[in-house]
Scaffold this active site. Structure first.
Site, PDB file in Angstrom:
ATOM      1  N   GLY A   1       0.807  -1.309  -0.222  1.00 63.02           N
ATOM      2  CA  GLY A   1      -0.051   0.266   0.065  1.00 63.02           C
ATOM      3  C   GLY A   1       0.779   1.344  -0.153  1.00 63.02           C
ATOM      4  N   CYS A   2       2.023   1.211   0.788  1.00 56.95           N
ATOM      5  CA  CYS A   2       2.695   2.497   0.997  1.00 56.95           C
ATOM      6  C   CYS A   2       3.515   2.742  -0.479  1.00 56.95           C
ATOM      7  CB  CYS A   2       3.577   2.475   2.045  1.00 56.95           C
ATOM      8  SG  CYS A   2       2.885   2.202   3.565  1.00 56.95           S
ATOM      9  N   THR A   3       3.874   1.614  -1.022  1.00 56.83           N
ATOM     10  CA  THR A   3       4.689   1.904  -2.433  1.00 56.83           C
ATOM     11  C   THR A   3       3.672   2.426  -3.507  1.00 56.83           C
ATOM     12  OG1 THR A   3       6.223  -0.075  -1.901  1.00 56.83           O
ATOM     13  CG2 THR A   3       5.844   0.395  -4.257  1.00 56.83           C
TER      14      THR A   3
END
Length: 152
Positions: free
Chosen positions: A45-47
Protein backbone atom coordinates in the site's frame (compact mmCIF):
# COMPACT_ATOMS: atom_id res chain seq x y z
CA UNK A 1 -4.84 15.64 20.40
CA UNK A 2 -5.82 15.30 16.74
CA UNK A 3 -5.39 18.27 14.43
CA UNK A 4 -8.54 19.46 12.70
CA UNK A 5 -9.40 21.48 9.62
CA UNK A 6 -8.67 25.14 10.38
CA UNK A 7 -5.79 24.33 12.76
CA UNK A 8 -2.29 25.49 11.94
CA UNK A 9 0.23 22.72 11.49
CA UNK A 10 2.67 22.54 14.35
CA UNK A 11 6.32 23.32 13.79
CA UNK A 12 8.46 20.19 13.47
CA UNK A 13 11.96 19.07 12.56
CA UNK A 14 13.26 15.75 11.26
CA UNK A 15 15.94 14.17 9.08
CA UNK A 16 15.13 14.03 5.38
CA UNK A 17 16.02 11.39 2.80
CA UNK A 18 19.56 12.77 2.52
CA UNK A 19 20.09 12.81 6.29
CA UNK A 20 19.84 16.60 6.30
CA UNK A 21 17.90 18.58 8.90
CA UNK A 22 14.40 19.51 7.74
CA UNK A 23 12.49 22.33 9.44
CA UNK A 24 8.82 22.76 8.53
CA UNK A 25 9.13 26.50 9.12
CA UNK A 26 11.24 26.77 5.96
CA UNK A 27 8.14 25.89 3.90
CA UNK A 28 5.19 27.12 5.98
CA UNK A 29 4.30 30.62 4.82
CA UNK A 30 5.82 30.01 1.40
CA UNK A 31 3.70 27.34 -0.27
CA UNK A 32 0.83 24.90 0.24
CA UNK A 33 1.90 21.56 1.71
CA UNK A 34 0.68 18.01 1.26
CA UNK A 35 1.93 16.08 4.28
CA UNK A 36 1.17 12.41 4.26
CA UNK A 37 1.83 9.92 7.04
CA UNK A 38 2.20 6.31 5.96
CA UNK A 39 2.95 3.06 7.83
CA UNK A 40 6.13 1.65 6.26
CA UNK A 41 8.51 1.83 3.29
CA UNK A 42 8.35 -1.02 0.77
CA UNK A 43 4.97 -2.40 1.76
CA UNK A 44 2.38 -2.82 -1.02
CA UNK A 45 0.00 0.00 0.00
CA UNK A 46 2.77 2.44 0.89
CA UNK A 47 4.61 1.77 -2.36
CA UNK A 48 1.37 2.32 -4.31
CA UNK A 49 0.78 5.58 -2.47
CA UNK A 50 4.34 6.86 -2.91
CA UNK A 51 4.38 5.99 -6.62
CA UNK A 52 1.01 7.67 -7.13
CA UNK A 53 2.30 10.85 -5.47
CA UNK A 54 5.40 10.52 -7.68
CA UNK A 55 3.30 10.17 -10.83
CA UNK A 56 1.23 13.26 -9.94
CA UNK A 57 4.12 15.23 -8.40
CA UNK A 58 4.43 17.63 -11.35
CA UNK A 59 0.73 18.48 -10.95
CA UNK A 60 1.32 19.40 -7.30
CA UNK A 61 4.46 21.41 -8.18
CA UNK A 62 2.60 23.19 -11.00
CA UNK A 63 0.02 24.30 -8.40
CA UNK A 64 2.84 25.53 -6.15
CA UNK A 65 2.56 22.79 -3.52
CA UNK A 66 5.22 20.58 -1.93
CA UNK A 67 4.65 16.92 -1.03
CA UNK A 68 6.18 15.46 2.15
CA UNK A 69 5.93 11.80 3.15
CA UNK A 70 6.50 10.82 6.80
CA UNK A 71 6.97 7.41 8.40
CA UNK A 72 8.97 6.01 11.29
CA UNK A 73 11.42 4.31 8.91
CA UNK A 74 15.11 5.20 9.14
CA UNK A 75 16.90 7.64 6.84
CA UNK A 76 18.65 4.63 5.24
CA UNK A 77 15.31 2.92 4.55
CA UNK A 78 13.95 6.14 3.02
CA UNK A 79 17.06 6.47 0.83
CA UNK A 80 16.58 2.96 -0.60
CA UNK A 81 12.83 3.43 -1.00
CA UNK A 82 13.24 6.83 -2.67
CA UNK A 83 15.98 5.62 -4.99
CA UNK A 84 14.21 2.39 -5.97
CA UNK A 85 10.98 4.18 -6.93
CA UNK A 86 12.57 7.48 -8.07
CA UNK A 87 10.55 9.55 -5.60
CA UNK A 88 11.03 13.28 -6.32
CA UNK A 89 9.57 14.55 -3.04
CA UNK A 90 10.75 14.81 0.57
CA UNK A 91 10.58 11.78 2.88
CA UNK A 92 11.08 12.41 6.58
CA UNK A 93 12.19 9.94 9.22
CA UNK A 94 9.96 10.15 12.29
CA UNK A 95 11.82 7.36 14.09
CA UNK A 96 10.57 8.38 17.55
CA UNK A 97 7.02 9.03 16.24
CA UNK A 98 7.08 12.58 17.69
CA UNK A 99 5.69 14.19 14.52
CA UNK A 100 2.95 11.56 14.29
CA UNK A 101 1.99 12.36 17.91
CA UNK A 102 2.23 16.12 17.27
CA UNK A 103 -0.38 15.78 14.49
CA UNK A 104 -2.46 13.27 16.48
CA UNK A 105 -2.38 10.70 13.67
CA UNK A 106 -4.53 7.78 14.82
CA UNK A 107 -3.43 4.17 14.40
CA UNK A 108 -5.10 2.10 11.72
CA UNK A 109 -6.20 -1.53 11.51
CA UNK A 110 -7.43 -1.78 15.13
CA UNK A 111 -4.29 -0.09 16.44
CA UNK A 112 -1.96 -2.60 14.79
CA UNK A 113 -0.50 -0.26 12.17
CA UNK A 114 0.55 3.36 12.17
CA UNK A 115 -2.24 5.34 10.50
CA UNK A 116 -2.32 6.60 6.92
CA UNK A 117 -3.44 10.23 6.97
CA UNK A 118 -2.92 13.06 4.49
CA UNK A 119 -3.03 16.73 5.50
CA UNK A 120 -3.21 19.59 3.02
CA UNK A 121 -2.34 23.09 4.22
CA UNK A 122 -2.66 26.44 2.57
CA UNK A 123 0.33 28.71 2.10
CA UNK A 124 0.02 29.99 5.69
CA UNK A 125 0.12 26.47 7.16
CA UNK A 126 -3.60 26.24 7.96
CA UNK A 127 -5.09 22.78 7.43
CA UNK A 128 -7.72 22.78 4.69
CA UNK A 129 -8.13 19.01 4.27
CA UNK A 130 -7.55 15.84 6.28
CA UNK A 131 -8.02 12.45 4.68
CA UNK A 132 -7.76 9.39 6.93
CA UNK A 133 -7.99 6.10 5.05
CA UNK A 134 -5.96 2.91 4.75
CA UNK A 135 -6.94 2.95 1.04
CA UNK A 136 -3.55 4.20 -0.20
CA UNK A 137 -4.51 5.14 -3.76
CA UNK A 138 -7.41 7.39 -2.69
CA UNK A 139 -5.15 9.98 -0.98
CA UNK A 140 -3.63 11.45 -4.14
CA UNK A 141 -6.82 12.61 -5.95
CA UNK A 142 -8.22 13.99 -2.67
CA UNK A 143 -5.03 15.97 -1.99
CA UNK A 144 -4.82 17.25 -5.57
CA UNK A 145 -8.46 18.39 -5.47
CA UNK A 146 -7.81 20.28 -2.21
CA UNK A 147 -4.68 21.98 -3.59
CA UNK A 148 -6.53 22.97 -6.78
CA UNK A 149 -9.09 24.83 -4.64
CA UNK A 150 -6.27 27.05 -3.34
CA UNK A 151 -5.42 28.32 -6.82
CA UNK A 152 -7.60 31.25 -7.96
Amino acid sequence: MELKIGDSIPSFKAKDTNGDDFDSQNLVGHKPLVIYFYPKDNTPGCTTQACSFRDQYEDFKHLGAEVIGISSDSVESHQKFSKQYKLPFILLSDHDKKIRKLFGVPSGMFGLLPGRVTYVTDKKGQIIMIFDSMMASKHIPKALEAVRKLVP
